[in-house]
Design a protein around this motif. Structure first.
Motif, PDB file in Angstrom:
ATOM      1  N   GLY A   1      12.661 -10.456  13.131  1.00 48.12           N
ATOM      2  CA  GLY A   1      14.031 -10.472  13.640  1.00 48.12           C
ATOM      3  C   GLY A   1      15.110 -10.447  12.583  1.00 48.12           C
ATOM      4  N   LYS A   2      14.770 -10.678  11.314  1.00 47.63           N
ATOM      5  CA  LYS A   2      15.784 -10.655  10.261  1.00 47.63           C
ATOM      6  C   LYS A   2      16.177  -9.220   9.942  1.00 47.63           C
ATOM      7  CE  LYS A   2      14.725 -15.060   8.025  1.00 47.63           C
ATOM      8  NZ  LYS A   2      14.471 -15.776   6.761  1.00 47.63           N
ATOM      9  N   THR A   3      17.448  -9.045   9.596  1.00 48.40           N
ATOM     10  CA  THR A   3      17.948  -7.712   9.278  1.00 48.40           C
ATOM     11  C   THR A   3      18.146  -7.562   7.774  1.00 48.40           C
ATOM     12  OG1 THR A   3      20.231  -8.449   9.628  1.00 48.40           O
ATOM     13  CG2 THR A   3      19.085  -7.438  11.504  1.00 48.40           C
ATOM     14  N   VAL A   4      17.917  -6.340   7.287  1.00 52.41           N
ATOM     15  CA  VAL A   4      18.010  -6.057   5.856  1.00 52.41           C
ATOM     16  C   VAL A   4      18.834  -4.797   5.633  1.00 52.41           C
ATOM     17  CG1 VAL A   4      16.743  -5.582   3.726  1.00 52.41           C
ATOM     18  CG2 VAL A   4      15.729  -7.077   5.469  1.00 52.41           C
ATOM     19  N   GLU A   5      19.822  -4.901   4.744  1.00 48.80           N
ATOM     20  CA  GLU A   5      20.568  -3.725   4.326  1.00 48.80           C
ATOM     21  C   GLU A   5      19.869  -3.104   3.124  1.00 48.80           C
ATOM     22  OE1 GLU A   5      25.043  -2.352   2.842  1.00 48.80           O
ATOM     23  OE2 GLU A   5      24.598  -4.468   3.163  1.00 48.80           O
ATOM     24  N   VAL A   6      19.544  -1.821   3.231  1.00 46.57           N
ATOM     25  CA  VAL A   6      18.864  -1.114   2.156  1.00 46.57           C
ATOM     26  C   VAL A   6      19.900  -0.694   1.118  1.00 46.57           C
ATOM     27  CG1 VAL A   6      17.469   0.883   1.544  1.00 46.57           C
ATOM     28  CG2 VAL A   6      17.071  -0.301   3.713  1.00 46.57           C
ATOM     29  N   ILE A   7      19.834  -1.274  -0.048  1.00 44.47           N
ATOM     30  CA  ILE A   7      20.730  -0.910  -1.149  1.00 44.47           C
ATOM     31  C   ILE A   7      20.087   0.145  -2.033  1.00 44.47           C
ATOM     32  CG2 ILE A   7      22.035  -1.777  -3.129  1.00 44.47           C
ATOM     33  CD1 ILE A   7      22.969  -2.835  -0.373  1.00 44.47           C
ATOM     34  N   ASN A   8      18.784  -0.019  -2.241  1.00 44.21           N
ATOM     35  CA  ASN A   8      18.031   0.887  -3.115  1.00 44.21           C
ATOM     36  C   ASN A   8      16.725   1.244  -2.415  1.00 44.21           C
ATOM     37  OD1 ASN A   8      16.359   1.992  -5.165  1.00 44.21           O
ATOM     38  ND2 ASN A   8      17.486   0.904  -6.751  1.00 44.21           N
TER      39      ASN A   8
ATOM     40  N   GLY B   1       0.790  -1.225   0.000  1.00 42.18           N
ATOM     41  CA  GLY B   1       0.000   0.000   0.000  1.00 42.18           C
ATOM     42  C   GLY B   1       0.823   1.276   0.000  1.00 42.18           C
ATOM     43  N   ILE B   2       1.717   1.429  -0.961  1.00 40.51           N
ATOM     44  CA  ILE B   2       2.485   2.673  -1.085  1.00 40.51           C
ATOM     45  C   ILE B   2       1.606   3.697  -1.821  1.00 40.51           C
ATOM     46  CG2 ILE B   2       4.552   3.781  -2.006  1.00 40.51           C
ATOM     47  CD1 ILE B   2       5.207   1.883   0.229  1.00 40.51           C
ATOM     48  N   THR B   3       1.075   4.678  -1.091  1.00 44.23           N
ATOM     49  CA  THR B   3       0.124   5.612  -1.704  1.00 44.23           C
ATOM     50  C   THR B   3       0.797   6.589  -2.658  1.00 44.23           C
ATOM     51  OG1 THR B   3       0.256   7.061   0.227  1.00 44.23           O
ATOM     52  CG2 THR B   3      -1.519   5.425   0.188  1.00 44.23           C
ATOM     53  N   PHE B   4       2.093   6.792  -2.519  1.00 46.55           N
ATOM     54  CA  PHE B   4       2.874   7.452  -3.572  1.00 46.55           C
ATOM     55  C   PHE B   4       4.320   7.014  -3.439  1.00 46.55           C
ATOM     56  CE2 PHE B   4       5.354  10.660  -5.784  1.00 46.55           C
ATOM     57  CZ  PHE B   4       4.669  10.684  -6.999  1.00 46.55           C
ATOM     58  N   ASP B   5       4.908   6.664  -4.575  1.00 50.28           N
ATOM     59  CA  ASP B   5       6.281   6.158  -4.584  1.00 50.28           C
ATOM     60  C   ASP B   5       7.159   7.020  -5.483  1.00 50.28           C
ATOM     61  OD1 ASP B   5       8.594   4.706  -4.356  1.00 50.28           O
ATOM     62  OD2 ASP B   5       7.956   3.117  -5.731  1.00 50.28           O
ATOM     63  N   SER B   6       7.929   7.907  -4.853  1.00 51.94           N
ATOM     64  CA  SER B   6       8.894   8.723  -5.597  1.00 51.94           C
ATOM     65  C   SER B   6      10.203   7.980  -5.822  1.00 51.94           C
ATOM     66  CB  SER B   6       9.186  10.008  -4.824  1.00 51.94           C
ATOM     67  OG  SER B   6       9.939   9.709  -3.657  1.00 51.94           O
ATOM     68  N   GLY B   7      10.354   6.869  -5.102  1.00 49.93           N
ATOM     69  CA  GLY B   7      11.623   6.150  -5.106  1.00 49.93           C
ATOM     70  C   GLY B   7      12.481   6.481  -3.894  1.00 49.93           C
ATOM     71  N   GLY B   8      12.102   7.545  -3.158  1.00 47.15           N
ATOM     72  CA  GLY B   8      12.925   7.968  -2.027  1.00 47.15           C
ATOM     73  C   GLY B   8      14.209   8.611  -2.521  1.00 47.15           C
ATOM     74  N   ILE B   9      15.279   8.456  -1.767  1.00 47.78           N
ATOM     75  CA  ILE B   9      16.571   9.015  -2.197  1.00 47.78           C
ATOM     76  C   ILE B   9      17.002   8.414  -3.536  1.00 47.78           C
ATOM     77  CG2 ILE B   9      19.051   8.815  -1.703  1.00 47.78           C
ATOM     78  CD1 ILE B   9      18.635   9.870   0.970  1.00 47.78           C
TER      79      ILE B   9
END
Length: 498
Positions: free
Chosen positions: A340-347, A268-276
């Motif tokens: 509990g799992k960790t995620v590195e944000v690449i994009n 449910g992303i109501t608007f997706d600019s892509g972020g950074i």
């Protein structure tokens, strides 16, 4: 407009137009037409002899015939080769007929149902197909126009049946088809709303209204409650926006404690600019539809309540915006998902899988019979399938096969992509358990492989509707824009579980 099943033998009124189908090179409808109107049978023979009409696919012959006792005008609809005719072509035909009849400013239209029926399709499914096409093709989203386009709609459409049993089954199909199409149009309406009007908070509020109407249990978790559940994926994406996230929970058959629930999860992303990791400006305005997965789940739960299914269905919709700001999620950030799992944000533009990770983890705790998630997840899927198929992945053969069958029946076709172990290496993290994108290839598959990490081996399927969630051009009976993708296949899947 009202669509009804009527008996040919009981017809007394004269329609503005009557439509009859013909397969290429065949005149099987002639005997039935003779019983309805002898002058009509004579016209068909003349038209075929003069080769003004041959029954080819999409061919249409139209004329006014004041001398007919059954109608003022008549349509001969070409169906092409009998072996190639199917329910989707029937829906396309219905849409074309309605558009032409409305252009002629007709009030009433009759369709000889048997003459347009694909082989081995039940009377119920015929009624459903016609009504779905009628309701879906009538969709308009013009609430923000100061002067909405005026259009003349038919008052009624009669489907001509041969006996009472057929009429009963067709009428049952009309009812089911109307509910399904209404649900799809609910999803289309939500996905059409501009992002400044449909924020996560407003989406939650609209969901509460739909739940109240349908008799659904609805719970909306606010940002504080989301934090208590340690939903780091959802919170991380949402942190770039001043609009706080919401987590929507819908439920049918609340008192049913004996059966495991079917759980539907929608992005449910109501608007997706892509972020950074900002998207290109071209077509960014369409990113209001990035909540189409959530819209499909909300609409399907509304439908499930209408259908009064004998088992529990739960809908989950994490919702937020993905924006750059003074406090956004950054590439290189590491977040902890609620399992509990960790995620590195690449994009940061791979945000949908992050919020779904928390929702899938939540679903696992509910002891599911099946988990099905829907998301406009990857451009890779759209590049592969265009606008014609949903990308499907899953870990349960029975579930995947059932969804594929439901896709064929409903007109929302799926194509399975592999989740081989080798793809796991693409998302293996260097500084965390996982990273949120792969190596730049197999994007739709690696996104699915990422989601698989959060279902804890529960029976699960993933539907990537980025391919079919938005149509750039008008399709046969669905206009350009948000398509309501996912609702019809889920409706068929749930119906088949009964």
């Amino acid at each position: 407009m009202k669509c009804s099943a009527v008996l040919k033998s009981e017809v007394k009124e004269k329609w503005d137009a009557l439509a009859v189908g013909f397969f290429e090179g065949e005149k099987e409808s002639l005997s039935a037409l003779g019983k309805l109107d002898r002058n009509l049978k004579e016209l068909v023979e003349h038209v075929f002899q003069a080769k003004k009409f041959e029954g080819k696919d999409r061919e249409m012959f139209f004329t006014y015939l004041p001398g007919l006792k059954s109608a003022t005008a008549v349509y001969f609809a070409g169906l092409g080769k009998k072996e190639n005719h199917n329910s989707e072509k029937l829906k396309s035909l219905v849409s074309r007929l309605l558009k032409h009849a409305e252009a002629q400013k007709f009030n009433t239209l009759a369709l000889d149902l048997k003459s347009v029926a694909p082989g081995k399709v039940s009377s119920h499914d015929l009624g459903r197909a016609v009504e779905e096409a009628r309701v879906l093709s009538s969709f308009r989203f013009d609430k923000y126009k100061s002067k909405p386009d005026k259009r003349k709609e038919l008052h009624s459409m009669d489907l001509l049946c041969h006996d009472p049993l057929e009429r009963k089954e067709v009428q049952s199909g009309i009812k089911f088809g109307r509910w399904v199409a209404d649900a799809a149009n609910i999803a289309r309406t939500l996905a059409s709303e501009p992002a400044n009007q449909l924020t996560p908070k407003v989406l939650a509020s609209r969901t509460e209204e739909l739940a109240k109407e349908a008799g659904l249990k609805c719970e909306i978790l606010n940002e504080t409650e989301i934090k208590k559940l340690n939903m780091g994926g959802l919170l991380g994406v949402a942190q770039g926006s001043h609009e706080p996230p919401r987590f929507i929970v819908l439920e049918t058959n609340v008192d049913n404690k004996s059966q495991k629930p079917v759980i539907l999860v929608g992005k449910g992303i109501t608007f997706d600019s892509g972020g950074i990791s900002l998207k290109p400006a071209n077509d960014m305005e369409k990113m209001k539809y990035d909540m189409s997965g959530a819209a499909a789940v909300i609409a399907t739960l509304w439908l499930a309540a209408k259908l009064d299914l004998p088992f529990k269905v739960i809908g989950l919709a994490p919702t937020c915006e993905n924006l750059p700001s003074e406090r956004p999620q950054r590439p290189g950030d590491i977040v902890t998902i609620s399992n509990g799992k960790t995620v590195e944000v690449i994009n940061t533009d791979a945000e949908g899988r992050m919020i779904l990770a928390d929702a899938l983890s939540y679903a696992v705790k509910l002891g599911p019979r099946y988990i099905i998630d829907l998301a406009t997840l990857t451009g890779s899927c759209r590049a592969t399938f265009g606008e014609y198929a949903i990308g499907m992945m899953g870990n349960n053969r029975g579930l995947v096969d059932s969804l594929k069958d439901a896709g064929e029946k409903s007109g929302e076709r799926c194509w399975e992509l592999p989740l081989w172990d080798e793809y796991r290496d693409h998302i293996k993290g260097e500084f965390a358990d996982l990273k949120n994108v792969g190596k730049g290839t197999a994007g739709a598959i690696t996104a699915g492989k990422f989601l698989e990490e959060f279902v804890d081996k529960q029976p699960w399927a993933h539907l990537d509707i980025a391919s079919t969630g938005w149509f750039d051009e008008n399709h046969a009976y669905i206009s350009r824009g948000p398509s309501g993708a996912g609702v019809r296949i889920l409706a068929q899947f749930l119906k088949d579980l009964i």
